[in-house]
Enzyme design. Structure first.
Site, short mmCIF file in Angstrom:
data_model
loop_
_atom_site.label_atom_id
_atom_site.label_comp_id
_atom_site.label_asym_id
_atom_site.label_seq_id
_atom_site.Cartn_x
_atom_site.Cartn_y
_atom_site.Cartn_z
N HIS A 34 47.31 51.95 44.21
CA HIS A 34 46.43 53.10 43.90
C HIS A 34 47.25 54.24 43.30
O HIS A 34 46.82 54.90 42.36
CB HIS A 34 45.76 53.63 45.18
CG HIS A 34 44.84 52.66 45.85
ND1 HIS A 34 45.12 52.06 47.05
CD2 HIS A 34 43.61 52.19 45.48
CE1 HIS A 34 44.13 51.28 47.41
NE2 HIS A 34 43.19 51.34 46.47
N GLY A 144 42.69 48.71 38.77
CA GLY A 144 43.79 47.76 38.88
C GLY A 144 43.39 46.40 38.34
O GLY A 144 42.27 45.93 38.57
#
Ligand code: PAF
Length: 279
Positions: A34, A144
């Site tokens: 993250h 991601g």
């Protein structure tokens, strides 16, 4: 760093921002993966907004919504250190008030892989992400590559609905031994943690075969599956897939960019990972 808990306040704060807005939607329990999204968002935009929202709509009735790992205090400390401007943490009641009845269904690319094993999952993801995009109104949103199918679904939604933002894919961040970072890795006990490496080993094998000139997707899938089956704690293989990177249709031959992805249950936890070949 401003922490905002309501949709109304977030909209008001957004209205006051000048210049580009990089947005990182998360479900919290943050890790290096993250933070990498946040760092890239910060490098590419004047403002950064991170959301933390464990979205009930994307969990099946037998899934881990109630027990999904949460640690808001730690998350906020990490985001403060990254000099994030705004953290948006709406409640489930604000996002889905009584009588809520509008859902976003992205067809086809949601049918297979995670979509087949987790019915309704991508409907929940697409709906929450669409709502967050409407509220935060970002210039760019960062996701991601680890959740490869999610990325394909969101890109398709943004294109199909003519949304006014850029979706940026960020390469998977891995532990030093290769395990893809994931909030759910916390569920692995020490033995399972060792066995979890089998996902990365199977992907590395696919990469090696491809590097040697192998394009027969069936053969690569078979080699990957037998490597996983040799791992005693690999309780169940949900899928080993080599698919067109855009449509997610399964390939017989790797003659275009392909996503090699897999989902394996290691003990109780279920892990996913992927790599891209030929991009
Ligand atoms: O990848 C996630 O953490 C979630 O699926 C997302 C994109 C924040 C939507 O709830």
């Amino acid at each position: 760093m401003k922490v905002i808990n309501t949709i109304a306040e977030m909209k008001e704060a957004r209205h006051k921002l000048r210049g580009s807005v990089g947005f990182v939607p998360t479900m919290g329990y943050l890790h290096e993966g993250h933070l990498e999204l946040v760092r890239i968002a910060r490098a590419e935009n004047r403002n950064v907004v991170v959301s933390i929202f464990v979205n009930p709509a994307q969990f099946g009735p037998k899934e881990d919504y109630a027990s999904y790992p949460r640690d808001t205090e730690r998350d906020l400390a990490m985001l403060k250190k990254e000099r994030v401007g705004i953290v948006f943490m709406p409640s489930a009641e604000d996002m889905y008030p009584p009588g809520y009845s509008t859902w976003v269904d992205v067809e086809k690319v949601t049918e297979r892989l995670e979509g087949a094993v987790r019915p309704g999952h991508f409907r929940g993801v697409a709906t929450a992400v669409n709502k967050l995009f409407n509220i935060v109104d970002p210039t760019r949103a960062y996701f991601g590559q680890k959740d490869a199918q999610q990325l394909v679904v969101i890109k398709k939604m943004v294109a199909d609905l003519n949304m006014n933002l850029e979706v940026i894919a960020v390469p998977t961040v891995r532990e030093p031994d290769g395990l893809a970072m994931s909030s759910r890795n916390v569920y692995l006990n020490p033995e399972e943690r060792k066995s979890a490496l089998v996902l990365y080993k199977a992907l590395t094998l696919a990469q090696k075969l491809w590097n040697k000139g192998e394009t027969n997707a069936g053969l690569i899938r078979k080699e990957m599956s037998s490597l996983i089956q040799r791992e005693p704690r690999a309780a169940r293989i949900d899928y080993v897939s080599i698919a067109d990177a855009e449509t997610l249709e399964e390939l017989a031959r790797i003659d275009r960019p392909a996503v090699v992805s897999l989902a394996v249950k290691i003990g109780k936890p279920r892990l996913i990972d992927n790599i891209i070949l030929g991009a």
